[in-house]
Design an enzyme around this catalytic site. Structure first.
Site, PDB file in Angstrom:
ATOM      1  NE  ARG A   1      -5.938   2.147  -0.148  1.00  0.00           N
ATOM      2  CZ  ARG A   1      -5.846   3.297   0.494  1.00  0.00           C
ATOM      3  NH1 ARG A   1      -4.705   3.676   1.021  1.00  0.00           N
ATOM      4  NH2 ARG A   1      -6.890   4.075   0.606  1.00  0.00           N
TER       5      ARG A   1
ATOM      6  CD  GLU B   1      -8.899  -0.671   4.266  1.00  0.00           C
ATOM      7  OE1 GLU B   1      -8.474  -0.273   5.365  1.00  0.00           O
ATOM      8  OE2 GLU B   1      -9.160   0.083   3.335  1.00  0.00           O
TER       9      GLU B   1
ATOM     10  CE  LYS C   1      -0.598   2.515   6.691  1.00  0.00           C
ATOM     11  NZ  LYS C   1      -2.016   2.735   6.617  1.00  0.00           N
TER      12      LYS C   1
ATOM     13  CG  HIS D   1     -14.180   2.471   6.903  1.00  0.00           C
ATOM     14  ND1 HIS D   1     -13.397   1.371   6.643  1.00  0.00           N
ATOM     15  CD2 HIS D   1     -13.305   3.484   7.140  1.00  0.00           C
ATOM     16  CE1 HIS D   1     -12.111   1.704   6.719  1.00  0.00           C
ATOM     17  NE2 HIS D   1     -12.034   2.991   7.019  1.00  0.00           N
ATOM     18  CG  LEU D   2     -17.819   5.328  11.655  1.00  0.00           C
ATOM     19  CD1 LEU D   2     -18.688   5.435  12.896  1.00  0.00           C
ATOM     20  CD2 LEU D   2     -18.222   6.377  10.628  1.00  0.00           C
TER      21      LEU D   2
ATOM     22  CG  ASN E   1     -10.728   0.490  18.816  1.00  0.00           C
ATOM     23  OD1 ASN E   1     -10.591  -0.611  19.333  1.00  0.00           O
ATOM     24  ND2 ASN E   1     -10.064   0.867  17.743  1.00  0.00           N
TER      25      ASN E   1
ATOM     26  CG  ASN F   1      -1.816   1.165   1.333  1.00  0.00           C
ATOM     27  OD1 ASN F   1      -1.757   2.066   0.499  1.00  0.00           O
ATOM     28  ND2 ASN F   1      -2.666   1.176   2.342  1.00  0.00           N
TER      29      ASN F   1
ATOM     30  N   GLY G   1     -10.984   2.299  12.990  1.00  0.00           N
ATOM     31  CA  GLY G   1     -10.488   2.728  14.299  1.00  0.00           C
ATOM     32  C   GLY G   1     -11.566   3.192  15.264  1.00  0.00           C
TER      33      GLY G   1
ATOM     34  NE  ARG H   1      -9.796  12.964   4.736  1.00  0.00           N
ATOM     35  CZ  ARG H   1      -9.756  11.699   4.354  1.00  0.00           C
ATOM     36  NH1 ARG H   1     -10.435  11.303   3.304  1.00  0.00           N
ATOM     37  NH2 ARG H   1      -9.037  10.820   5.016  1.00  0.00           N
TER      38      ARG H   1
ATOM     39  CG  HIS I   1     -12.787   4.093   3.382  1.00  0.00           C
ATOM     40  ND1 HIS I   1     -13.528   5.128   3.899  1.00  0.00           N
ATOM     41  CD2 HIS I   1     -11.493   4.350   3.705  1.00  0.00           C
ATOM     42  CE1 HIS I   1     -12.718   6.000   4.507  1.00  0.00           C
ATOM     43  NE2 HIS I   1     -11.482   5.541   4.396  1.00  0.00           N
TER      44      HIS I   1
HETATM   45  P1  AMP Z   1      -8.156   4.361  11.409  1.00  0.00           P
HETATM   46  O1  AMP Z   1      -8.024   5.489  10.422  1.00  0.00           O
HETATM   47  O2  AMP Z   1      -9.156   3.348  11.024  1.00  0.00           O
HETATM   48  O3  AMP Z   1      -6.817   3.779  11.799  1.00  0.00           O
HETATM   49  O4  AMP Z   1      -8.736   5.030  12.747  1.00  0.00           O
HETATM   50  C1  AMP Z   1      -7.974   5.940  13.484  1.00  0.00           C
HETATM   51  C2  AMP Z   1      -8.853   6.626  14.512  1.00  0.00           C
HETATM   52  O5  AMP Z   1      -9.515   5.673  15.344  1.00  0.00           O
HETATM   53  C3  AMP Z   1      -8.071   7.484  15.490  1.00  0.00           C
HETATM   54  O6  AMP Z   1      -7.805   8.746  14.971  1.00  0.00           O
HETATM   55  C4  AMP Z   1      -8.987   7.524  16.684  1.00  0.00           C
HETATM   56  O7  AMP Z   1      -9.839   8.648  16.542  1.00  0.00           O
HETATM   57  C5  AMP Z   1      -9.812   6.286  16.587  1.00  0.00           C
HETATM   58  N1  AMP Z   1      -9.503   5.350  17.674  1.00  0.00           N
HETATM   59  C6  AMP Z   1      -8.521   4.440  17.753  1.00  0.00           C
HETATM   60  N2  AMP Z   1      -8.571   3.768  18.932  1.00  0.00           N
HETATM   61  C7  AMP Z   1      -9.616   4.275  19.626  1.00  0.00           C
HETATM   62  C8  AMP Z   1     -10.198   4.012  20.907  1.00  0.00           C
HETATM   63  N3  AMP Z   1      -9.688   3.091  21.726  1.00  0.00           N
HETATM   64  N4  AMP Z   1     -11.274   4.740  21.275  1.00  0.00           N
HETATM   65  C9  AMP Z   1     -11.771   5.680  20.457  1.00  0.00           C
HETATM   66  N5  AMP Z   1     -11.280   5.969  19.244  1.00  0.00           N
HETATM   67  C10 AMP Z   1     -10.227   5.284  18.824  1.00  0.00           C
END
Ligand code: AMP
Length: 397
Positions: free
Chosen positions: A90, A384, A14, A207-208, A335, A7, A331, A240, A179
């Site tokens: 990717r 992914e 990565k 997907h957040l 979580n 990627n 993320g 963003r 995504h």
């Molecule tokens: P990603 O782009 O999918 O890697 O998601 C990254 C985002 O996930 C980070 O900027 C955090 O805002 C959120 N995140 C990661 N771990 C946690 C957690 N334990 N609790 C809340 N938000 C989290």
């Protein structure tokens, strides 16, 4: 079969080496600061991470260093490059040309190049990765897996913007969505995990993460998604803005004496959770801590995100005329139980009941709705790299 998943970003890369039979990750890591100075992170399964500063003037040196690490006598995951059977890349934008992954040929490279204008930061870097792998590992098949491909099943009513149609005809200005590899992986897994009928199912995938998008998936096919021509549209994200009134660009540009590039920089890098929280953070963990400490801007940023997710989910329930499952991933989705709880709080009209204990668990596929909930709500960790590996194997076998 051993698949190297690559990627490439503009200054980073990565990678994962995956054994496709067991789907075990044999080694993984990343190269950072390519073209600046260079740092290689390498981790063989079961061993500690190795971090090495090493000059990487270009992606070529970076990939060479990855290959050297993978075949290193002491900590290498394989003995020689002959053990790499295929490479999955990717690729961010496949335009309207690619509705699925494809084995890379010279014609395909030209077709990907034609999409560069639509993703000027990403596609050229992805192509460099492909070319370098072809050069360093001649004879090993390369496969491109596009972020946009899964969304190509959207109907025109979902992908057309209310603009003069010649912009679509001449420049292909339309919603593409991103995504896609994650939305595809998670929606498929949701159907399997929740025991839904593949040919009669309505799933919403949230997907957040640092970048966020939601998709509506009917019978395994995407019918709508929140990101658009670029990954700027849709939800508020880490930095963003997501959707705004387009007239704001002219209004703020005049007040702040910013040209279009300056405004785009604000919308991409200084807005979203970071901007709305008054600079507190783009990270949910920091925002939650600040909100608990009484910071109202941080509280507003969290509320706006939860509110927007709820509105898009509600909109997609209407668009699909129903929903069987709502799934959270990435993320934040995987979580952040507080965010999930805030989102479903206003979806009670769908007969959704949250299982508060299940909502506290992490790190696995889990149903977070109660057994009597009319709509299933689940958390499914995205993967992914594994999705890219599976597509690669399917095409080169
Ligand atoms: P990603 O782009 O999918 O890697 O998601 C990254 C985002 O996930 C980070 O900027 C955090 O805002 C959120 N995140 C990661 N771990 C946690 C957690 N334990 N609790 C809340 N938000 C989290």
């Amino acid at each position: 079969m051993n698949v190297l998943v690559i990627n490439c970003g503009s200054s980073s890369l990565k990678y994962q080496l995956i054994d496709s039979e067991s789907e075990a990750v044999l080694a993984k890591g990343l190269c950072e600061r390519i073209g600046i100075d260079g740092r290689l992170v390498y981790q063989k399964a079961g061993l500690d991470k190795e971090i090495t500063d090493a000059p990487m003037p270009s992606h070529k040196e970076a990939i060479q260093l990855v290959l050297d690490a993978l075949t290193n006598d002491k900590t290498g995951a394989i003995k020689s490059l002959k053990e790499v059977d295929a490479i999955g890349h990717r690729v961010v934008h496949g335009g309207e040309k690619f509705a699925s992954s494809a084995v890379i040929t010279d014609d395909m490279i030209k077709a990907i190049e034609e999409c560069n204008e639509l993703a000027p930061l990403h596609n050229p870097a992805n192509l460099i990765g492909i070319r370098v792998c072809q050069e360093l590992m001649p004879g090993v098949p390369n496969v491109a897996v596009f972020d946009t491909a899964f969304h190509q099943t959207m109907p025109p009513k979902a992908y057309l913007y209310g603009l003069p149609v010649e912009y679509y005809n001449k420049y292909k200005v339309r919603r593409y969505g991103f995504h896609g590899t994650s939305h595809s992986f998670v929606s498929k897994r949701a159907i399997e995990f929740l025991g839904l009928d593949k040919d009669n199912s309505k799933v919403i995938v949230c997907h957040l993460g640092n970048g966020s998008s939601i998709s509506a998936v009917v019978n395994g096919k995407c019918v709508d998604t929140t990101m658009g021509l670029t990954p700027l549209e849709g939800l508020i994200m880490g930095t963003r803005s997501g959707n705004i009134d387009p007239a704001i660009m002219e209004y703020v540009g005049k007040k702040e004496n910013l040209d279009l590039a300056g405004i785009m920089n604000v919308l991409n890098k200084k807005s979203g959770l970071l901007g709305l929280s008054g600079g507190v953070s783009s990270d949910m963990r920091d925002l939650e801590a600040a909100a608990e400490g009484g910071n109202q801007n941080a509280r507003n940023a969290l509320d706006v995100l939860a509110y927007q997710v709820t509105k898009f989910v509600g909109g997609y329930v209407a668009a699909m005329n129903g929903v069987d499952a709502i799934v959270f991933t990435a993320g934040i989705g995987e979580n952040d139980g507080n965010l999930r709880k805030a989102v479903v709080a206003n979806l009670g009209y769908l007969g959704i009941c949250l299982d508060e204990d299940a909502n506290k668990k992490r790190g696995e596929d889990i149903v977070i709705s109660t057994p009597d909930s009319k709509v299933k709500v689940a958390v499914i960790p995205t993967n992914e790299e594994l999705a890219i590996c599976r597509d690669t194997v399917a095409l080169v076998k």
